[in-house]
Write a protein that holds these residues in place. Structure first.
Motif, PDB file in Angstrom:
ATOM      1  N   GLN A  81       0.828  -1.207   0.000  1.00 11.93           N
ATOM      2  CA  GLN A  81       0.000   0.000   0.000  1.00 11.93           C
ATOM      3  C   GLN A  81       0.863   1.258   0.000  1.00 11.93           C
ATOM      4  OE1 GLN A  81      -2.572   1.364   3.316  1.00 11.93           O
ATOM      5  NE2 GLN A  81      -4.270   0.911   1.941  1.00 11.93           N
ATOM      6  N   LEU A  82       1.967   1.196   0.729  1.00 13.79           N
ATOM      7  CA  LEU A  82       2.868   2.342   0.769  1.00 13.79           C
ATOM      8  C   LEU A  82       3.410   2.650  -0.626  1.00 13.79           C
ATOM      9  CD1 LEU A  82       3.971   4.286   2.882  1.00 13.79           C
ATOM     10  CD2 LEU A  82       5.888   2.709   3.241  1.00 13.79           C
ATOM     11  N   LEU A  83       3.737   1.604  -1.337  1.00 12.92           N
ATOM     12  CA  LEU A  83       4.239   1.773  -2.701  1.00 12.92           C
ATOM     13  C   LEU A  83       3.167   2.399  -3.593  1.00 12.92           C
ATOM     14  CD1 LEU A  83       6.724   1.177  -4.477  1.00 12.92           C
ATOM     15  CD2 LEU A  83       5.717  -1.068  -4.977  1.00 12.92           C
ATOM     16  N   ALA A  84       1.952   1.891  -3.446  1.00  7.02           N
ATOM     17  CA  ALA A  84       0.843   2.436  -4.233  1.00  7.02           C
ATOM     18  C   ALA A  84       0.636   3.908  -3.908  1.00  7.02           C
ATOM     19  CB  ALA A  84      -0.434   1.651  -3.955  1.00  7.02           C
ATOM     20  N   LEU A  85       0.663   4.243  -2.626  1.00  6.75           N
ATOM     21  CA  LEU A  85       0.447   5.636  -2.225  1.00  6.75           C
ATOM     22  C   LEU A  85       1.551   6.523  -2.773  1.00  6.75           C
ATOM     23  CD1 LEU A  85      -0.673   5.110   1.495  1.00  6.75           C
ATOM     24  CD2 LEU A  85      -2.117   5.579  -0.512  1.00  6.75           C
ATOM     25  N   GLU A  86       2.763   5.998  -2.742  1.00  5.86           N
ATOM     26  CA  GLU A  86       3.892   6.760  -3.277  1.00  5.86           C
ATOM     27  C   GLU A  86       3.681   7.019  -4.772  1.00  5.86           C
ATOM     28  OE1 GLU A  86       6.663   7.430  -0.912  1.00  5.86           O
ATOM     29  OE2 GLU A  86       6.977   8.958  -2.441  1.00  5.86           O
ATOM     30  N   GLN A  87       3.187   5.987  -5.472  1.00  6.55           N
ATOM     31  CA  GLN A  87       2.921   6.173  -6.905  1.00  6.55           C
ATOM     32  C   GLN A  87       1.827   7.214  -7.128  1.00  6.55           C
ATOM     33  OE1 GLN A  87       1.565   2.707  -9.073  1.00  6.55           O
ATOM     34  NE2 GLN A  87       0.977   3.940 -10.855  1.00  6.55           N
ATOM     35  N   TYR A 426      -0.709   2.426 -16.302  1.00  2.40           N
ATOM     36  CA  TYR A 426      -1.877   1.544 -16.294  1.00  2.40           C
ATOM     37  C   TYR A 426      -1.803   0.528 -15.155  1.00  2.40           C
ATOM     38  CZ  TYR A 426       1.618  -1.093 -18.901  1.00  2.40           C
ATOM     39  OH  TYR A 426       2.780  -1.706 -19.283  1.00  2.40           O
ATOM     40  N   GLN A 427      -0.744   0.631 -14.356  1.00  6.26           N
ATOM     41  CA  GLN A 427      -0.627  -0.243 -13.197  1.00  6.26           C
ATOM     42  C   GLN A 427      -0.636   0.574 -11.916  1.00  6.26           C
ATOM     43  OE1 GLN A 427       3.109  -2.288 -13.908  1.00  6.26           O
ATOM     44  NE2 GLN A 427       1.984  -4.159 -14.424  1.00  6.26           N
ATOM     45  N   LEU A 428      -1.079  -0.074 -10.845  1.00  7.04           N
ATOM     46  CA  LEU A 428      -0.920   0.507  -9.524  1.00  7.04           C
ATOM     47  C   LEU A 428       0.110  -0.341  -8.796  1.00  7.04           C
ATOM     48  CD1 LEU A 428      -1.756   2.534  -7.347  1.00  7.04           C
ATOM     49  CD2 LEU A 428      -3.502   0.891  -6.623  1.00  7.04           C
ATOM     50  N   GLN A 429       1.280   0.226  -8.561  1.00  6.10           N
ATOM     51  CA  GLN A 429       2.352  -0.510  -7.906  1.00  6.10           C
ATOM     52  C   GLN A 429       1.850  -1.083  -6.580  1.00  6.10           C
ATOM     53  OE1 GLN A 429       5.208  -1.142  -9.465  1.00  6.10           O
ATOM     54  NE2 GLN A 429       4.291   0.013 -11.161  1.00  6.10           N
ATOM     55  N   GLU A 435      -6.459  -7.304 -11.457  1.00  3.42           N
ATOM     56  CA  GLU A 435      -6.875  -6.872 -12.789  1.00  3.42           C
ATOM     57  C   GLU A 435      -6.553  -5.390 -12.972  1.00  3.42           C
ATOM     58  OE1 GLU A 435     -10.810  -9.712 -13.512  1.00  3.42           O
ATOM     59  OE2 GLU A 435     -11.016  -7.534 -13.415  1.00  3.42           O
ATOM     60  N   LEU A 436      -6.154  -5.050 -14.193  1.00  2.00           N
ATOM     61  CA  LEU A 436      -5.752  -3.666 -14.437  1.00  2.00           C
ATOM     62  C   LEU A 436      -6.887  -2.693 -14.145  1.00  2.00           C
ATOM     63  CD1 LEU A 436      -3.628  -4.073 -17.697  1.00  2.00           C
ATOM     64  CD2 LEU A 436      -2.796  -3.668 -15.379  1.00  2.00           C
ATOM     65  N   SER A 437      -8.114  -3.079 -14.458  1.00  8.80           N
ATOM     66  CA  SER A 437      -9.215  -2.142 -14.223  1.00  8.80           C
ATOM     67  C   SER A 437      -9.387  -1.878 -12.726  1.00  8.80           C
ATOM     68  CB  SER A 437     -10.510  -2.676 -14.822  1.00  8.80           C
ATOM     69  OG  SER A 437     -10.843  -3.911 -14.238  1.00  8.80           O
ATOM     70  N   THR A 438      -9.220  -2.912 -11.918  1.00  5.00           N
ATOM     71  CA  THR A 438      -9.304  -2.714 -10.473  1.00  5.00           C
ATOM     72  C   THR A 438      -8.129  -1.866  -9.990  1.00  5.00           C
ATOM     73  OG1 THR A 438     -10.537  -4.767 -10.145  1.00  5.00           O
ATOM     74  CG2 THR A 438      -9.352  -3.902  -8.243  1.00  5.00           C
ATOM     75  N   MET A 440      -6.711   0.455 -11.619  1.00  7.84           N
ATOM     76  CA  MET A 440      -6.974   1.854 -11.996  1.00  7.84           C
ATOM     77  C   MET A 440      -8.021   2.490 -11.077  1.00  7.84           C
ATOM     78  SD  MET A 440      -4.956   2.896 -14.313  1.00  7.84           S
ATOM     79  CE  MET A 440      -3.921   2.109 -13.094  1.00  7.84           C
ATOM     80  N   LEU A 441      -9.043   1.716 -10.755  1.00 10.81           N
ATOM     81  CA  LEU A 441     -10.067   2.248  -9.853  1.00 10.81           C
ATOM     82  C   LEU A 441      -9.461   2.536  -8.482  1.00 10.81           C
ATOM     83  CD1 LEU A 441     -13.199   2.762  -9.960  1.00 10.81           C
ATOM     84  CD2 LEU A 441     -13.380   0.704  -8.548  1.00 10.81           C
ATOM     85  N   MET A 442      -8.587   1.648  -8.028  1.00  7.77           N
ATOM     86  CA  MET A 442      -7.939   1.861  -6.734  1.00  7.77           C
ATOM     87  C   MET A 442      -7.027   3.082  -6.788  1.00  7.77           C
ATOM     88  SD  MET A 442      -7.110  -2.106  -5.672  1.00  7.77           S
ATOM     89  CE  MET A 442      -6.107  -1.678  -4.244  1.00  7.77           C
ATOM     90  N   PHE A 443      -6.338   3.246  -7.909  1.00  7.27           N
ATOM     91  CA  PHE A 443      -5.506   4.439  -8.073  1.00  7.27           C
ATOM     92  C   PHE A 443      -6.352   5.688  -7.870  1.00  7.27           C
ATOM     93  CE2 PHE A 443      -3.734   8.000 -10.261  1.00  7.27           C
ATOM     94  CZ  PHE A 443      -2.356   7.872 -10.189  1.00  7.27           C
TER      95      PHE A 443
END
Lengths: 765, 765
Positions: A81-87, A426-429, A435-438, A440-443
């Motif tokens: 999650q930290l990585l995603a937030l950083e992205q 197109y990815q959330l680290q 799935e890519l769509s999920t 993106m929605l999470m991003f």
């Protein structure tokens, strides 16, 4: 070493619970320019409102970002999650901004009052003003990592139920005793972590008004030292018991030494909702505040550190209770830590012997309690640092110093991290297995400040929350906005067509068959010279479908029917409608995007073979395999070779310059097809057709596939064949609109959020 | 015989389209008492409102019911719906009422004005009064069958497009010509049907004020005769063309011969929305009004009759155009018909030669055009009647006459039909291949006057309509009332539990595993001495589930885990909660029914073996196989034998009187379990738990399974273990509430209709 507690854990076969716990991280970081100056830009507006954002806010200064993860049972989830937030953070900043990857701030201005504080509410501003007055702004510009930890509650309950209920009045008392034990030993052994994690050897110019006050040589961790780190001066908070902790904290507040609990800058805090609450229900978790930002990882703390800390806390629990006077022991711990913090990292530590002993003890601890492999890995990395001081972060950083500054190194790292975090938008680290769509929605949700919980990762099941409003989402856009009946409805092509046709929409004529004989008789009778499609009633990605552009012979018809029968008992025979097929993405009764999907193809350049053209086209970084990218590679498998052969081509043939060669008939993007956004090209009159179809089927989020012979020619109701509706989808692909091969991208995942949370008033670009 | 039209049909390979068409039936019938008197009870209130009921209304008199089917492309669908409507009608009447199975009315009162007319609206009453005045009430008490027919529109279009567009100005003209041809020949050959279908040999006393005016001997069909049937006296409506038809009809109305088109009692009518409309867009269909009620079938017309009529109409189309003066030909037809109608059915017909010729022609027609098997079957039945007059309905009825009356026969038939139609109330006749829950919902919808369309029979997909309000229903209660996300939500037991637990509900503790090792470690650590259940994450009907009531050995745990793995990769290990499991059916935030499901069991009588007890229990008519009944048979398969063995029983053992022997652990009704309605026994405090769970999961129609140790003891929030929520369902079984083995039945399918159509204000009992 093993104390009674751990003997009991072993005896009760509870050791697997040692692998569990609850973890959370907070990470601060300065936004800087490409030249390493503090960014003067406001907090990114893309990141929604700081008044409620659960993940991304600002700390003291406006450019000082703060990432806050949720609490997870596994450290790996924290890291992800930290990585995603950083992205999300770095993707939302200006192109020219970076995150400074060091704890010590970059060059600060001469006049510290020109550092813009973050003051998005009056209360926030008041507290910042107080800190300015008390500590000055420079000190507040130091960034770090906070780590929140609690033990497995099952472990505590089982231990209490099966052994300690005779030794403690209550479960709370037992639990508090465990946390007090960790906290006490933490202060005593803090130096171990300062040695291992210390990463602030020097301060950049401007950190002190008089920089000569700093040590003459680099150190392991300025930030962890008594003199240069955060400090509440001579304040003494007691760790003898929870009651003592609360008492001393209250005393300090009453004395004016602290304005509130949050001003306590100790290396460890006992945490609960409030001090009152802590007395009543006990310690919820421990907050460890002593960690420098690790400049070798984009998240500021890596997986080995997270795991080592977990290991270390359990180890502290296994140590004997501190003997003698607690205050003295704590004082000893502080001194040891200060010693290590201010050592020259280019030399081995004075405490190397003690460090080695701790590492040996930890190795034994891992073995004794059969701890998971990840602890061994973390131990191995840390042990190398103990065995050889040149492996420490502080040594490596010291090597990177140029002209008394780490600026060049820091900028290099900052730019590398930003590149890595943003190069595959197109990815959330952290969630790239989903799935890519999920992703993106999470991003989007992380960006706008919705709380995101992954409820079932394999099944793409997430929960989004804003205040008390919860929404479940599966596969990116299966939500509460649609009806339960709509799933089976659009899965059933026959029923879908019945409904559309009954409302006057043009759909392909046809019927459903189980018996070949009936189908043959009907095809002879009903279809005349029309082109037809034969397909399984429930088909997937175009399997088992045969298209005849001219009336087939009876033998061909039968062969195609039998092929379809290998996929389903029910077979549909429909007229084939000529014209391009468009995907209209309709949400909330409005077309959001229109896409043309073109079957896998290459265009000749007069020099390259088909195989070479395919390879070249597949070079597009948006193309890949296994749905890990928005577009899929064109293949040269049996299907494609057959299609080429039917056109008289072999892969080694060189098509004429400008001639388009199709490799498949099927236009699915998942089969290597091209996607072209034509939202602005499609005549608006067709939007109404798609919206009407969505309304008839009572779908809020849907993809409607419509054959339109000429997208520029306005629809004429006298000629219903100008728009033939093929089918609808209840879980329409979003990725091809988000990342089309050609044409404008449409941020339709954000539209899903808008619809789910209208109260957020999200705007899309 | 073959004319050019049919040569073209053959040449264009359109013969399969001859098997198609559009069909509908109307059937009248008198409600009578068990003694054969006209029922004096009002139209059943269960049947909703006659002002909009599309299927069940009243004709002239209050007790004269009228069933109206939809239009279908297959006659078999007509027959099925008619049967269903007949069941719904007869199930909705008083126990003491029956439907008189003859066209000629039962004994009528001396004063015809005491016959209550149906007058549910002022307009209806006005028309009835007019008819009373003009024809008297007695004649209006005759009942019959109307049959609506149109040709396959594809056939007409294809013929026009591929051949006749040069011969006719428009498709409409061509189509009208076809219908005119059928209508003309129909009048000419009507006698054939009167011979075959005639079933009104005598009238019951009271039909005429002066009964001596009737023929001295029984006849084939009083109702089809010029003198005793419906008749517009000397009114001549022209069938030369559609224009001539409309002209003559308008003339008759202008003259006062008819009050409106609907008063035209000809044996065939051209039909469209209105006469104006007919001139503009052509004939929609033909309405044939000449058929006596067949007293040998509950629906008044059987499948062979429906198919023979279809065949006969096509045959009429294949005949040469009537030569010479049309009026003369029509007059001839009428005379022939009257001759046959008034013949003594105990004698062969004077027209037997002509009848035989027609049958031979029809046989040839079937062969020439490769018509479906069902036409051959219908022809065979009818041919027997032509070859032997003793096979005719009129002959058989004449044989049944006792004391100048058919009353005894009619009552015997009426009672038999009512018994057949109502003896399996859990089925809807005509649709018994569908799921029982869908049958029940359709029953309710037919009863209350919702329009019912079966959109996909295999998939239990129906559409219900009231005025302009459409609702789709799948599997009985998958509707628009629930959310798309709810399907995957409740299918995912882990996510369901996360959500319930996060709102403070008590759910079984447990976790999801893929790796055996982790599961073993956790089970040792986390479950203590608790009973546990090991099950596949996605399970069906209890397959792969193992329950350990005491802590299992490691070996047993592993064996159970591996068993579960044969069904799914993801395995759930949960604590087992002791106590009875109850199904709370929640709809619209309110518990509608509570059911206890008890695993398959028998109770010893001290004499019978277990096998005998099982057989006896299975004698219950509600029990059966393959989900064709509300309860399922108890089996003695391997599973049951194993369970018996574990208790030390063999099937041939005789259990003690009063001792209960379980044959399975699993309580699913589908596995032979018992169902006991406990809605009134369950303490109301548990209703709130079920309703809260439904609300948390955002489910409108759901079954919530809850373990309650003591249903009489009010729930105490201090003891959450008093109600442990196991799971939810988005398509909860309704049948077990509609037909529980014990306890009160709950008409929950009607609740679904109430919720879908609140505007109908349906009341349930």
């Amino acid at each position: 070493m093993p104390n009674q507690l751990f003997e009991n854990i072993k005896q009760l076969r509870l050791t697997p619970l040692l692998n569990q716990g609850a973890f959370g991280v907070e990470k601060e970081g300065q936004r800087v320019t490409g030249l390493g100056a503090l960014s003067q830009q406001p907090h990114p507006s893309e990141l929604g409102s700081r008044t409620f954002h659960p993940y991304i806010a600002t700390d003291f200064a406006e450019m000082q970002t703060e990432l806050v993860t949720d609490t997870f049972e596994q450290t790996v989830d924290v890291q992800q999650q930290l990585l995603a937030l950083e992205q999300v953070l770095q993707s939302s900043m200006a192109d020219s901004e970076y995150i400074w990857p060091l704890s010590m701030p970059p060059l600060l201005p001469d006049d510290e009052l020109t550092i813009p504080i973050s003051e998005y509410t009056p209360a926030v501003k008041a507290y910042r003003d107080y800190l300015t007055k008390r500590y000055g702004r420079r000190l507040q510009m130091v960034s770090g990592i906070h780590y929140n930890f609690s033990l497995s509650s099952t472990l505590i309950v089982r231990l209490f139920d099966e052994y300690y209920h005779d030794h403690y009045v209550s479960l709370k008392d037992f639990s508090d005793a465990l946390y007090i034990q960790i906290a006490q030993n933490y202060v005593r052994y803090h130096y171990v972590l300062t040695y291992l994690f210390g990463a602030s050897p020097i301060a950049e110019p401007g950190f002190l008004e008089d920089m000569t006050k700093l040590p003459e040589h680099p150190v392991r961790s300025l930030r962890s030292s008594e003199l240069f780190g955060y400090s509440n001066k001579q304040l003494l908070i007691h760790f003898d018991s929870v009651a003592a902790y609360v008492d001393s904290m209250r005393q300090a507040i009453a004395n004016g030494d602290l304005i509130s609990e949050r001003e306590f800058y100790g290396t460890v805090r006992l945490r609960s909702h409030s001090l009152d609450q802590m007395l009543e229900t006990g310690v919820d978790y421990l907050e460890f505040r002593g960690f420098d930002i690790n400049p070798y990882t984009a998240t500021g703390i890596d997986q080995q550190q997270l795991d080592f800390l977990h290991l270390f806390f359990m180890y502290l629990l296994s140590l004997p209770k501190l003997s003698g006077d607690l205050a003295t022991q704590i004082q000893t711990g502080r001194q040891l830590n200060d010693t290590v913090a201010l050592e020259n990292p280019l030399q081995p530590s004075q405490l190397q012997t003690q460090l080695k002993t701790v590492m040996a003890d930890l190795a034994q601890f891992i073995t004794d309690y059969h701890l998971n492999e990840r602890f061994k890995q973390a131990w191995t990395v840390m042990n190398e640092r103990v065995q050889d001081h040149r492996q420490t972060l502080s040594y490596r950083l010291t090597q990177a110093i140029e002209e008394d500054s780490l600026k060049a190194f820091a900028l290099k790292q900052a730019k590398r991290f930003k590149c890595e975090l943003t190069e595959t938008p197109y990815q959330l680290q952290g969630y790239t297995d989903m799935e890519l769509s999920t992703q993106m929605l999470m991003f989007d949700a992380f960006q706008k400040g919705l709380h995101v919980a992954v409820l079932d990762r394999d099944e793409q099941f997430i929960e989004l929350t804003y205040q008390h409003h919860h929404e479940l989402v599966k596969n990116g856009n299966i939500t509460s906005l649609d009806r339960l009946i709509s799933g089976p409805l659009v899965d059933n092509k026959v029923v879908t067509k019945i409904l559309l046709a009954s409302h006057g929409m043009r759909v392909p004529a046809g019927a459903e068959y189980t018996a070949l004989e009936t189908a043959v008789a009907d095809y002879q009778a009903a279809f005349g010279q029309r082109a037809i499609v034969i397909k399984p009633k429930h088909s997937n990605m175009g399997a088992g479908i045969t298209t005849f552009l001219t009336r087939p012979s009876e033998a061909d018809f039968i062969a195609a029917f039998k092929l379809a029968q290998t996929y389903d008992q029910q077979i549909l025979v429909e007229e084939f409608i000529a014209g391009s097929e468009y995907r209209f993405l309709v949400m909330n009764h409005k077309v959001q995007a229109v896409l043309e999907r073109i079957p896998a193809n290459v265009v000749g350049d007069g020099r390259s073979t088909i195989a070479q053209l395919v390879a070249k086209k597949n070079d597009n970084p948006l193309r890949g395999e296994a749905h890990l990218t928005p577009l899929q590679n064109i293949r040269l498998s049996e299907r494609e070779l057959l299609m080429l052969k039917q056109q008289g081509y072999r892969p080694e043939d060189v098509p004429l310059r400008g001639s388009q060669v199709f490799l498949l008939q099927n236009s699915n993007v998942s089969n290597g097809g091209d996607s072209v956004d034509v939202t602005d090209e499609m005549d608006q009159s067709y939007f109404a057709i798609a919206e009407q179809a969505a309304d008839i089927l009572n779908l809020n989020i849907t993809g409607i596939d419509i054959i339109v012979p000429n997208l520029y020619q306005p629809y004429d109701p006298e000629h219903p064949e100008m728009a033939v509706v093929l089918e609808a989808n209840y879980n329409p692909a979003m990725l091809m609109h988000l990342f089309p091969m050609m044409g404008q991208a449409r941020r339709v995942s954000m539209t899903v959020l808008q619809l789910l949370f209208p109260e957020l008033a999200i705007e899309t670009d």
